[in-house]
Design a protein around this motif. Structure first.
Motif, PDB file in Angstrom:
ATOM      1  N   HIS A  84      49.309  48.025  42.480  1.00  0.00           N
ATOM      2  CA  HIS A  84      48.456  46.873  42.137  1.00  0.00           C
ATOM      3  C   HIS A  84      48.598  46.556  40.657  1.00  0.00           C
ATOM      4  O   HIS A  84      47.964  47.187  39.815  1.00  0.00           O
ATOM      5  N   ASP A 113      45.309  40.830  44.869  1.00  0.00           N
ATOM      6  CA  ASP A 113      44.043  40.074  44.857  1.00  0.00           C
ATOM      7  C   ASP A 113      44.160  38.695  45.497  1.00  0.00           C
ATOM      8  O   ASP A 113      43.427  37.773  45.152  1.00  0.00           O
ATOM      9  N   TYR A 186      37.179  36.322  45.537  1.00  0.00           N
ATOM     10  CA  TYR A 186      37.455  35.173  44.686  1.00  0.00           C
ATOM     11  C   TYR A 186      37.409  33.855  45.464  1.00  0.00           C
ATOM     12  O   TYR A 186      37.530  33.833  46.689  1.00  0.00           O
ATOM     13  N   HIS A 214      41.333  42.991  47.640  1.00  0.00           N
ATOM     14  CA  HIS A 214      40.205  42.998  46.704  1.00  0.00           C
ATOM     15  C   HIS A 214      39.043  42.498  47.550  1.00  0.00           C
ATOM     16  O   HIS A 214      38.989  41.328  47.913  1.00  0.00           O
ATOM     17  N   HIS A 244      41.696  48.777  44.346  1.00  0.00           N
ATOM     18  CA  HIS A 244      40.738  49.220  43.319  1.00  0.00           C
ATOM     19  C   HIS A 244      39.365  49.508  43.946  1.00  0.00           C
ATOM     20  O   HIS A 244      38.361  48.896  43.623  1.00  0.00           O
ATOM     21  N   ASP A 408      45.845  48.054  38.291  1.00  0.00           N
ATOM     22  CA  ASP A 408      45.261  46.709  38.226  1.00  0.00           C
ATOM     23  C   ASP A 408      45.501  46.113  36.835  1.00  0.00           C
ATOM     24  O   ASP A 408      44.773  45.222  36.402  1.00  0.00           O
TER      25      ASP A 408
HETATM   26 ZN   LIG Z   1      41.291  42.773  41.958  1.00  0.00          ZN
END
Ligand SMILES: [Zn+2]
Length: 526
Positions: A84, A113, A186, A214, A244, A408
Motif C-alpha cells: 500500500h 484506497d 472516501y 480502505h 491499514h 501507506d
Molecule cells: Zn487509505
C-alpha cells in the motif's frame, strides 16, 4: 557429429579455464545471518547472486565472485514489499525512492484506497520506461472508475454503468493490475453499495487479483466495515485485505479484538482475508476527507460551495465537522490534528488545528475548530495528520499472523512539507521499536510480514524469499541498530541501520549512499 560437439565442448572448457579463476558469482554476501522470509529462525550462510537472481545460499560456497561483501554478522533478508503506497506522489521526481530504499523496501505497489490513474495501461507503460531504483506495480481503483463513469454523486449505478465499470476493471487487470482497491471511506467510494463492489471484484477475481479496502468506517462502525470487507471477498470470490487496519476514535478503542475475531472466523470458514498495517497511532489524509461529512462533499467543488454558502446547511456541516473532531479522526481535541501540507498557506505546515484556530483569534474549542476546518477547506484544503488511535490496538493488530506491514506512504521530496513519518520509517520502526525494543514480534516473523507474506498476496512468487532462483532483491541491516528516526514534527529523516540494498541483483544503496544503478522494474500481475 557427436564427436564434433564433444570437441567443441572441450575447447569451450579449456578457454574458460585459461584466464585467472573465473568469478562464479556476480556478488557474494558473506558472513550473514540469513532471515529468509519464511519466518524460520535465522541461519548462518553466504548469499550468492548472479545476474538478477539469487544463485546459491550456503555456508561453504566457493569464494569466487566478482564482488564479495562481508556482512559482518548482520541480517540478510529479502527486500521488503510494500502493498500500500502512494508512490505516484513522487516517483517521477524522485525515481530512486530513497525514503523507501533506506528502510529496505525494494517493491512498492500503487493504486490504493480506490484511487488509480485510468486507463491504467499508459500509466504502467510510463512507469516501465522510468529509470528507477525500486520495483513498482499497481492496483486499479474502484473510486476512480466510479468517478469516471458516474461522477461523485450519491446514487446507485445503472446496469449500463455497471457494465462500463466492469469493462474498465477487466482492461486494467489485462494491463497488469494486481487487483481492485476500494476507498469506501472516501467520496465517491462511500456512495457505492457493497453489491456493486462485488460485481467489480468478480472481474478482478477472474484474473487472480485480490481486493484491498480502505474501509467505509474505521471508527464507530469499524466492525460493520470489517464484515463488509470480508463479504466482498466472499461474494467476489477473491482474497480480500483490510488495508491499514486500524481503530479510530477513543470511544472505539479496543475493538480491534473483535475485528480480529471476525478475521479469524472468516479465515476458519475458508475466506482468504488478510490485513496490512503501518506502525503509527496517527493516520494521514486530506483535512476535507477526514473532517467534513461525506454528504457535504457530494457532487464536487461547486456543489460543496453552494452548501457552505447556505447558512442553514453550513450550520449542519459545522455540526458534522465538530462530531468528526470529537469522535473520529480529530482525536477528541483540535491539537490532535496536524497539517502535513497546505497549498494555500505553507506557514500552516506542521502546525495543529488548535494553533490555526488560535491564530484566527478563537479559543481552540471543538466548535471553533470546526469553523477553522471549514475555512481551511474553503481556502483549498490541506493534507492532515490525525492522532486518534491507541497503541494497544496497534500492537494487537500487528501481532496477528494475518497482518502484513505496509506504509501507506509516498515519495516525499526531502525537506519539503511535513509528511507523515510513515513514508520514511514504517519498516525500520517495526524492526526497531516493535521487534528489538518491545519484543512484540520476533525478528523472523516481522521479516515474514514484510516479504513472503505480501509477495504471496500479490502472487509475486519469485520475490519475498531468499531462495536460489528467486529475484535478487536483498537487504542487509544491523538488528541491534535498525531504527526509524522520522517524527511527526521532523519527518524528513532516513531510517538507520541498513548497510546494503540490492534490487534485481544490482546494488542501489551502500555505505550510506544511493548508487547510480536504476534496476527497478515495472511488475505486472501474471
Ligand atoms: Zn487509505
Amino acid at each position: 557429429m557427436v564427436r564434433r560437439l564433444g570437441l567443441l565442448a572441450l575447447v569451450g572448457l579449456s578457454i574458460a579455464a585459461l584466464p585467472a579463476p573465473q568469478a562464479q558469482f556476480d556478488l557474494l554476501i558473506t558472513n550473514a545471518r540469513v532471515v529468509d522470509g519464511t519466518g524460520s529462525p535465522w541461519f548462518r550462510a553466504d548469499v550468492a547472486i548472479t545476474g538478477d537472481a539469487i544463485a546459491a545460499i550456503g555456508h561453504a560456497l566457493p569464494r569466487t565472485a566478482a564482488r564479495v561483501i562481508d556482512a559482518q554478522g548482520a541480517v540478510v533478508a529479502p527486500g521488503f514489499i510494500d502493498t500500500h503506497t502512494h508512490a505516484r506522489r513522487g516517483i517521477n521526481t524522485n525515481p530512486t525512492a530513497p525514503n523507501y530504499v533506506r528502510q529496505g523496501v525494494t517493491t512498492v505497489i500503487e493504486g490504493p484506497d480506490g484511487s488509480s490513474p485510468l486507463p491504467l495501461g499508459p500509466f504502467l507503460d510510463e512507469l516501465d520506461r522510468l529509470q528507477k531504483s525500486v520495483n513498482i506495480g499497481s492496483m486499479v481503483g474502484q473510486g476512480s472508475i466510479r468517478s469516471a463513469v458516474i461522477g461523485s454523486v450519491n446514487r446507485r449505478a445503472t446496469p449500463e454503468e455497471i457494465q462500463k465499470m466492469t469493462a474498465m476493471v477487466d482492461q486494467a487487470m489485462r494491463d497488469g493490475a494486481f487487483g481492485l482497491s476500494t476507498g469506501l471511506f472516501y467520496v465517491p467510494g462511500t456512495f457505492t453499495p457493497t453489491e456493486e463492489v462485488i460485481e467489480l471484484a468478480k472481474v478482478a477475481a477472474r484474473y487472480g487479483g485480490f481486493h484491498a479496502s480502505h474501509q467505509r468506517d474505521d471508527a464507530s462502525k469499524v466492525l460493520d466495515s470489517v464484515r463488509e470487507t470480508i463479504a466482498i471477498g466472499e461474494g467476489g470470490g477473491l482474497p480480500t485485505q483490510i488495508t491499514h487496519h486500524k481503530v479510530i476514535g477513543k470511544a472505539n478503542w479496543g475493538r480491534s479484538a473483535d475485528a480480529l475475531r471476525l478475521v479469524d472466523e472468516a479465515r476458519a470458514r475458508g475466506v482468504d482475508v488478510t490485513s496490512d498495517q503501518y506502525p503509527y497511532t496517527a493516520s494521514s489524509t486530506s483535512i476535507a476527507s477526514a473532517l467534513i461529512p461525506a454528504w457535504a462533499l457530494e457532487g464536487g467543488r461547486e456543489a460543496q460551495r453552494a452548501r457552505f454558502a447556505d447558512s442553514l446547511t453550513r450550520e449542519k456541516v459545522l455540526d458534522g465537522v465538530a462530531a468528526m473532531i470529537r469522535d473520529e479522526r480529530g482525536g477528541g481535541d483540535p491539537k490532535n490534528v496536524q497539517f502535513a501540507n497546505c497549498g494555500f498557506d505553507a506557514s500552516l505546515t506542521g502546525k495543529t488545528l488548535a494553533d490555526a484556530t488560535r491564530a484566527r483569534g478563537l479559543e481552540p474549542t471543538i466548535a471553533n475548530a470546526a469553523v477553522t476546518t471549514l475555512w481551511i477547506v474553503e481556502q483549498g484544503g490541506c493534507q492532515g495528520i490525525f492522532h486518534a488511535m491507541s497503541e494497544d490496538d496497534l500492537i494487537r493488530i500487528l501481532r496477528h499472523p494475518a497482518t502484513m506491514i505496509a506504509s501507506d506512504g509516498e515519495i516525499p521530496t526531502f525537506g519539503r512539507a511535513n509528511p507523515h513519518p510513515r513514508s520514511y520509517g514504517t519498516f525500520a520502526r517495526v524492526l526497531g521499536r516493535y521487534v528489538r525494543e518491545q519484543g512484540v514480534l520476533t525478528l523472523e516473523d516481522a521479516i515474514r510480514k514484510m516479504t513472503s507474506f505480501p509477495a504471496a498476496r500479490l502472487g509475486l512468487l519469485d520475490r519475498g524469499l531468499l531462495r536460489p532462483g528467486a529475484k535478487a532483491d536483498v537487504v542487509v541491516f544491523d538488528p541491534t541498530r535498525v531504527r526509524d528516526t522520522a517524527t511527526f514534527t521532523d519527518p524528513h529523516q532516513y531510517a538507520e541501520g541498513f548497510s546494503l540494498v540490492v534490487v534485481n541483483g544490482a546494488v542501489v544503496f551502500e555505505n550510506g549512499q544511493m548508487t547510480p544503478a536504476r534496476p527497478g522494474r515495472l511488475l505486472r500481475r501474471r
